[in-house]
Design a protein around this motif. Structure first.
Motif, PDB file in Angstrom:
ATOM      1  N   THR A  30       0.834  -1.207   0.000  1.00 34.18           N
ATOM      2  CA  THR A  30       0.000   0.000   0.000  1.00 34.18           C
ATOM      3  C   THR A  30       0.868   1.257   0.000  1.00 34.18           C
ATOM      4  O   THR A  30       0.580   2.231  -0.705  1.00 34.18           O
ATOM      5  CB  THR A  30      -0.927   0.005   1.234  1.00 34.18           C
TER       6      THR A  30
ATOM      7  N   THR B 164     -10.607  -5.531  -7.527  1.00 36.27           N
ATOM      8  CA  THR B 164      -9.316  -5.635  -6.852  1.00 36.27           C
ATOM      9  C   THR B 164      -9.512  -5.513  -5.354  1.00 36.27           C
ATOM     10  O   THR B 164     -10.620  -5.256  -4.864  1.00 36.27           O
ATOM     11  CB  THR B 164      -8.351  -4.537  -7.353  1.00 36.27           C
ATOM     12  N   PHE B 165      -8.442  -5.688  -4.628  1.00 30.16           N
ATOM     13  CA  PHE B 165      -8.408  -5.445  -3.188  1.00 30.16           C
ATOM     14  C   PHE B 165      -8.396  -3.932  -2.951  1.00 30.16           C
ATOM     15  O   PHE B 165      -7.821  -3.183  -3.745  1.00 30.16           O
ATOM     16  CB  PHE B 165      -7.143  -6.111  -2.626  1.00 30.16           C
TER      17      PHE B 165
ATOM     18  N   ALA C 197      -6.760  -1.999  -1.287  1.00 33.27           N
ATOM     19  CA  ALA C 197      -5.457  -1.318  -1.190  1.00 33.27           C
ATOM     20  C   ALA C 197      -5.005  -0.748  -2.527  1.00 33.27           C
ATOM     21  O   ALA C 197      -4.153   0.138  -2.559  1.00 33.27           O
ATOM     22  CB  ALA C 197      -4.393  -2.269  -0.650  1.00 33.27           C
TER      23      ALA C 197
ATOM     24  N   GLU D  40       0.037  -9.221  -6.132  1.00 31.59           N
ATOM     25  CA  GLU D  40      -0.320 -10.646  -6.088  1.00 31.59           C
ATOM     26  C   GLU D  40       0.445 -11.433  -7.150  1.00 31.59           C
ATOM     27  O   GLU D  40       0.202 -12.631  -7.306  1.00 31.59           O
ATOM     28  CB  GLU D  40      -1.844 -10.781  -6.319  1.00 31.59           C
TER      29      GLU D  40
ATOM     30  N   SER E 118       3.943  -6.802  -2.975  1.00 28.10           N
ATOM     31  CA  SER E 118       3.560  -6.921  -1.560  1.00 28.10           C
ATOM     32  C   SER E 118       4.123  -8.204  -0.969  1.00 28.10           C
ATOM     33  O   SER E 118       4.180  -9.235  -1.639  1.00 28.10           O
ATOM     34  CB  SER E 118       2.044  -6.919  -1.408  1.00 28.10           C
ATOM     35  N   PHE E 119       4.548  -8.088   0.283  1.00 29.54           N
ATOM     36  CA  PHE E 119       5.026  -9.260   1.026  1.00 29.54           C
ATOM     37  C   PHE E 119       4.223  -9.424   2.308  1.00 29.54           C
ATOM     38  O   PHE E 119       4.759  -9.722   3.374  1.00 29.54           O
ATOM     39  CB  PHE E 119       6.528  -9.127   1.319  1.00 29.54           C
ATOM     40  N   ASN E 120       2.915  -9.170   2.217  1.00 29.59           N
ATOM     41  CA  ASN E 120       2.039  -9.382   3.362  1.00 29.59           C
ATOM     42  C   ASN E 120       1.986 -10.878   3.685  1.00 29.59           C
ATOM     43  O   ASN E 120       2.399 -11.711   2.896  1.00 29.59           O
ATOM     44  CB  ASN E 120       0.651  -8.831   3.053  1.00 29.59           C
TER      45      ASN E 120
HETATM   46  C1  LIG Z   1      -2.055  -7.240  -0.865  1.00 28.61           C
HETATM   47  C2  LIG Z   1      -2.416  -6.275  -1.918  1.00 28.61           C
HETATM   48  C3  LIG Z   1      -2.054  -4.929  -1.851  1.00 28.61           C
HETATM   49  C4  LIG Z   1      -1.470  -4.273  -0.629  1.00 28.61           C
HETATM   50  O1  LIG Z   1      -0.311  -4.788  -0.160  1.00 28.61           O
HETATM   51  P1  LIG Z   1       0.033  -4.641   1.409  1.00 28.61           P
HETATM   52  O2  LIG Z   1       1.463  -5.090   1.445  1.00 28.61           O
HETATM   53  O3  LIG Z   1      -0.891  -5.534   2.139  1.00 28.61           O
HETATM   54  O4  LIG Z   1      -0.117  -3.219   1.775  1.00 28.61           O
HETATM   55  C5  LIG Z   1      -2.355  -4.098  -2.922  1.00 28.61           C
HETATM   56  N1  LIG Z   1      -3.001  -4.558  -3.987  1.00 28.61           N
HETATM   57  C6  LIG Z   1      -3.393  -5.837  -4.099  1.00 28.61           C
HETATM   58  C7  LIG Z   1      -4.101  -6.271  -5.325  1.00 28.61           C
HETATM   59  C8  LIG Z   1      -3.137  -6.735  -3.051  1.00 28.61           C
HETATM   60  O5  LIG Z   1      -3.572  -7.992  -3.141  1.00 28.61           O
END
Ligand SMILES: *Cc1c(COP(=O)(O)O)cnc(C)c1O
Length: 379
Positions: free
Chosen positions: A61, A85-86, A88, A166, A187-189
């Protein structure tokens, strides 16, 4: 109760703690240090494109937010964003006081429809608004139709921000997702294909763009012995501890991509003889998905049951599944934003379900999934 099967859970490679120990031994317990630099180098090598520079940040994000700032997005501007989409993908547009303009997906990649994109831009132009950026997403790891999107973007001279959060390990015509746009976002969530517990990265095409991102992510300090600021800054840099996890994870990324793709193949086999269910798959050889999440679309008219029925059947056996992302133009928080499209994303949302996709699922867990699916579709 059976043990929970997660949609997507962290999967350590083995060397993560080694890098964390190194950080402790050298007392680099800070948002800078050798792991941060090493992790950035690892990602740059993996993406394989020349001149790529990567800035490791606290979240995907945050990377999106900085990409928008570097594209000059400011209060009152409009930014085009894929609706399906998500959240974020869209939230950082609002952080900037800008307005997201949502665009529908196309049926085969589930990503931004190039035709609807063109329609949207032309209509915004006719209203006297030139969109400042285009946020395109590679949903569940599936590459968007990049050539077509970039052609439209070029026609109207609008920068593309690729949300590849993703899609680490996915490629389009052999080239890594995240490297096509003016900026790419990773992202590395905890639930992504590899994780640093929480973290992200901005993929840049010049040292200058990366330096700007690092500057903004470390509170925008001017070059002075005291603390001096001529711009608003952010605390978005990645911790050297998290980056240590990332270095360990990069060592196994190729394995993780293979394992996720094997999960997708598992579902393709499983649903081969079941009518009314489509497994989300690459529409052409040009697209290579990391299959971060495997997903299906159920035709309730054929199956006689809905995706919610299947979700509940899984839930009863403590197996997590999840509806596809609810499109942003249907979200209460974005009710006032313009939207261009048909009903592609809406239909996908109504009938789509993400299935357990982790690279760490066992044969026994796959068996449990198989039993539920066979029972569900038999009667
Ligand atoms: C996970 C995700 C994000 C955000 O990433 P974070 O590291 O969680 O802030 C943004 N866009 C998409 C499509 C995501 O799946």
């Amino acid at each position: 109760m059976n043990e929970k099967i997660w949609l997507s859970s962290p999967h350590m490679g083995g060397n993560e703690l080694k890098y964390i120990h190194e950080a402790f031994d050298a007392n680099w317990v800070a948002p800078l240090g050798p792991n941060v630099n090493g992790f950035e180098n690892d990602i740059e090598s993996f993406l394989k494109e020349e001149h790529i520079k990567v800035a490791a940040l606290s979240a995907g994000t945050a990377a999106l937010h900085l990409a928008l700032i570097e594209c000059g997005v400011a209060h009152g501007d409009e930014v085009i964003c894929q609706s399906m989409t998500f959240s974020a993908s869209a939230n950082p547009i609002a952080y900037q006081g800008a307005v997201p303009v949502f665009v529908d997906s196309e049926p085969d990649t589930w990503n931004m429809c190039p035709k609807q994109l063109r329609e949207a831009i032309r209509d915004r132009f006719s209203k006297g608004k030139k969109p400042k950026a285009i946020v395109v997403v590679h949903l569940y790891g599936m590459p968007a139709k990049i050539d077509e999107i970039l052609a439209v973007a070029k026609e109207f001279d609008i920068p593309v921000i690729e949300d590849a959060a993703e899609a680490l390990g996915s490629t389009y015509k052999g080239r890594a997702c995240g490297t096509f746009g003016r900026f790419g976002v990773l992202s590395f969530n905890g639930n992504k294909i590899i994780t640093t517990s929480g973290g992200g990265a901005l993929v840049c095409h010049s040292q200058e763009d990366k330096d700007k991102a690092v500057f903004l992510s470390t509170q925008a300090r001017d070059d002075a012995p005291h603390y001096q600021h001529s711009q608003i800054g952010y605390n978005y840099r990645m911790s050297n501890i998290c980056a240590g996890i990332g270095r360990g994870q990069m060592e196994v990324l190729a394995d993780r991509v293979s394992a996720r793709r094997a999960m997708h193949d598992f579902y393709v086999d499983l649903f081969a003889d079941i009518d009314g269910v489509g497994v989300f798959s690459e529409p052409s050889e040009d697209l290579f998905s990391n299959h971060w999440l495997s997903a299906i679309v159920i035709d309730p008219l054929v199956v006689g049951k809905t995706r919610e029925d299947l979700r509940f059947a899984f839930l009863k056996d403590n197996i997590e599944s999840r509806p596809l992302w609810k499109p942003m133009h249907l979200q209460p928080v974005f009710a006032d934003s313009p939207y261009y499209g048909a009903k592609v994303a809406e239909t996908l949302f109504d009938n789509g379900l993400c299935l357990p996709s982790g690279s760490n699922l066992t044969d026994l867990e796959r068996e449990r999934i198989e039993v539920i699916i066979e029972k569900f579709f038999k009667n």
